[in-house]
Design a protein around this motif. Structure first.
Motif, mmCIF file in Angstrom:
data_model
loop_
_atom_site.group_PDB
_atom_site.id
_atom_site.type_symbol
_atom_site.label_atom_id
_atom_site.label_comp_id
_atom_site.label_asym_id
_atom_site.label_seq_id
_atom_site.Cartn_x
_atom_site.Cartn_y
_atom_site.Cartn_z
ATOM 1 N N SER A 3 102.492 143.826 -21.104
ATOM 2 C CA SER A 3 102.070 144.225 -22.443
ATOM 3 C C SER A 3 100.555 144.161 -22.565
ATOM 4 C CB SER A 3 102.696 143.297 -23.491
ATOM 5 O OG SER A 3 102.143 143.530 -24.764
ATOM 6 N N LEU A 4 100.001 145.106 -23.290
ATOM 7 C CA LEU A 4 98.564 145.111 -23.552
ATOM 8 C C LEU A 4 98.179 143.990 -24.505
ATOM 9 C CD1 LEU A 4 96.196 146.777 -22.543
ATOM 10 C CD2 LEU A 4 96.443 148.249 -24.538
ATOM 11 N N PHE A 5 99.175 143.345 -25.122
ATOM 12 C CA PHE A 5 98.891 142.223 -26.009
ATOM 13 C C PHE A 5 98.675 140.909 -25.247
ATOM 14 C CE2 PHE A 5 101.214 144.744 -29.378
ATOM 15 C CZ PHE A 5 100.046 145.101 -30.026
ATOM 16 N N LYS A 6 98.938 140.890 -23.969
ATOM 17 C CA LYS A 6 98.660 139.712 -23.140
ATOM 18 C C LYS A 6 97.231 139.835 -22.629
ATOM 19 C CE LYS A 6 102.927 138.068 -23.013
ATOM 20 N NZ LYS A 6 103.298 136.995 -23.842
ATOM 21 N N THR A 7 96.432 138.807 -22.882
ATOM 22 C CA THR A 7 95.010 138.838 -22.557
ATOM 23 C C THR A 7 94.754 139.183 -21.093
ATOM 24 O OG1 THR A 7 94.614 137.213 -24.277
ATOM 25 C CG2 THR A 7 92.868 137.498 -22.649
ATOM 26 N N GLU A 8 95.539 138.614 -20.181
ATOM 27 C CA GLU A 8 95.317 138.882 -18.759
ATOM 28 C C GLU A 8 95.616 140.341 -18.410
ATOM 29 O OE1 GLU A 8 99.435 136.943 -19.145
ATOM 30 O OE2 GLU A 8 97.463 136.598 -19.986
ATOM 31 N N ASN A 9 96.606 140.933 -19.066
ATOM 32 C CA ASN A 9 96.915 142.344 -18.812
ATOM 33 C C ASN A 9 95.843 143.253 -19.397
ATOM 34 O OD1 ASN A 9 99.326 141.486 -17.637
ATOM 35 N ND2 ASN A 9 100.475 141.737 -19.524
ATOM 36 N N GLN A 10 95.361 142.915 -20.576
ATOM 37 C CA GLN A 10 94.273 143.669 -21.193
ATOM 38 C C GLN A 10 93.049 143.639 -20.283
ATOM 39 O OE1 GLN A 10 92.736 141.945 -24.793
ATOM 40 N NE2 GLN A 10 91.248 143.571 -25.095
ATOM 41 N N GLN A 11 92.721 142.467 -19.763
ATOM 42 C CA GLN A 11 91.541 142.340 -18.904
ATOM 43 C C GLN A 11 91.716 143.117 -17.607
ATOM 44 O OE1 GLN A 11 88.623 140.900 -20.043
ATOM 45 N NE2 GLN A 11 87.950 142.104 -18.311
ATOM 46 N N THR A 12 92.918 143.115 -17.052
ATOM 47 C CA THR A 12 93.186 143.888 -15.840
ATOM 48 C C THR A 12 92.963 145.376 -16.094
ATOM 49 O OG1 THR A 12 94.757 142.249 -15.011
ATOM 50 C CG2 THR A 12 94.959 144.475 -14.125
ATOM 51 N N ILE A 13 93.464 145.862 -17.217
ATOM 52 C CA ILE A 13 93.278 147.277 -17.572
ATOM 53 C C ILE A 13 91.793 147.582 -17.744
ATOM 54 C CG2 ILE A 13 93.620 148.967 -19.442
ATOM 55 C CD1 ILE A 13 96.101 148.721 -17.686
ATOM 56 N N LEU A 14 91.067 146.725 -18.450
ATOM 57 C CA LEU A 14 89.627 146.946 -18.659
ATOM 58 C C LEU A 14 88.869 146.939 -17.335
ATOM 59 C CD1 LEU A 14 89.060 144.802 -21.881
ATOM 60 C CD2 LEU A 14 89.231 147.307 -21.712
ATOM 61 N N ASN A 15 89.246 146.054 -16.415
ATOM 62 C CA ASN A 15 88.603 146.024 -15.094
ATOM 63 C C ASN A 15 88.886 147.306 -14.314
ATOM 64 O OD1 ASN A 15 87.484 143.500 -15.546
ATOM 65 N ND2 ASN A 15 89.147 142.406 -14.532
ATOM 66 N N ARG A 16 90.101 147.809 -14.438
ATOM 67 C CA ARG A 16 90.450 149.060 -13.753
ATOM 68 C C ARG A 16 89.636 150.220 -14.324
ATOM 69 N NH1 ARG A 16 96.886 149.268 -13.849
ATOM 70 N NH2 ARG A 16 96.549 151.184 -12.635
ATOM 71 N N ILE A 17 89.473 150.241 -15.638
ATOM 72 C CA ILE A 17 88.662 151.287 -16.267
ATOM 73 C C ILE A 17 87.218 151.191 -15.786
ATOM 74 C CG2 ILE A 17 87.694 152.066 -18.483
ATOM 75 C CD1 ILE A 17 90.446 151.268 -19.723
ATOM 76 N N LYS A 18 86.725 149.967 -15.661
ATOM 77 C CA LYS A 18 85.357 149.744 -15.187
ATOM 78 C C LYS A 18 85.153 150.337 -13.790
ATOM 79 C CE LYS A 18 83.985 145.687 -16.549
ATOM 80 N NZ LYS A 18 83.726 144.245 -16.588
ATOM 81 N N ASN A 19 86.222 150.373 -12.981
ATOM 82 C CA ASN A 19 86.137 150.888 -11.618
ATOM 83 C C ASN A 19 86.170 152.414 -11.540
ATOM 84 O OD1 ASN A 19 85.878 148.411 -10.297
ATOM 85 N ND2 ASN A 19 88.082 148.081 -10.339
ATOM 86 N N LEU A 20 86.424 153.073 -12.660
ATOM 87 C CA LEU A 20 86.381 154.537 -12.671
ATOM 88 C C LEU A 20 84.930 155.008 -12.597
ATOM 89 C CD1 LEU A 20 88.934 155.277 -15.529
ATOM 90 C CD2 LEU A 20 89.232 155.881 -13.106
ATOM 91 N N THR A 21 84.737 156.128 -11.936
ATOM 92 C CA THR A 21 83.419 156.759 -11.907
ATOM 93 C C THR A 21 83.572 158.206 -12.365
ATOM 94 O OG1 THR A 21 83.581 157.624 -9.653
ATOM 95 C CG2 THR A 21 82.749 155.344 -9.914
#
Length: 150
Positions: A3-21
């Protein structure tokens, strides 16, 4: 399903977005990376209440959508090259950096709603619980980030 409501999952998604170029390429589909970032904002905006779709669907389509409702948030990954509703299609050129930041903002806004009890009715699938909204948003983002290899 995560779930995106779990802080660790939200952070994982944000880190993945950060890796996009700007040059990230899809493994499938027609959208480029900036279009995908824009597309991913749409369901979050519906959940956040900042996007209202004036979509009229007939009885047969409503019934069909209800049959597939659990596929939105269950543990089974979505198929590649699934069609998307007209309102969420992005075909025009988008600015990568701007859309990346907007998506991060939409995710952060959505994640603050984990204690919300009254959600907008989804225009196609009807009502979802808070848990289902969190899982559905995670699943959608995971699908597209996997599409772009992050």
């Amino acid at each position: 399903m995560k779930s995106l409501f779990k802080t660790e999952n939200q952070q994982t998604i944000l880190n993945r977005i950060k890796n996009l170029t700007e040059t990230s390429q899809p493994s499938w589909g027609k959208m480029d990376v900036a279009q995908m970032l824009t597309h991913c904002q749409k369901p979050l905006e519906v959940a956040n209440g900042t996007l209202q779709l004036n979509t009229k669907i007939g009885f047969a389509k409503k019934l069909l959508f209800k049959l597939f409702k659990s596929a939105m948030y269950n543990d089974k990954p979505w198929q590649k090259n699934l069609g998307t509703v007209r309102e969420f299609r992005v075909t025009d050129a988008q600015g990568f950096a701007t859309q990346k930041e907007k998506l991060v903002q939409a995710i952060n806004e959505f994640s603050k709603l984990k204690d919300k009890t009254s959600w907008p009715t989804h225009p196609f699938f009807g009502d979802f619980t808070t848990e289902q909204w969190g899982k559905m948003q995670y699943k959608h983002l995971d699908h597209h980030l996997t599409q772009f290899g992050v």
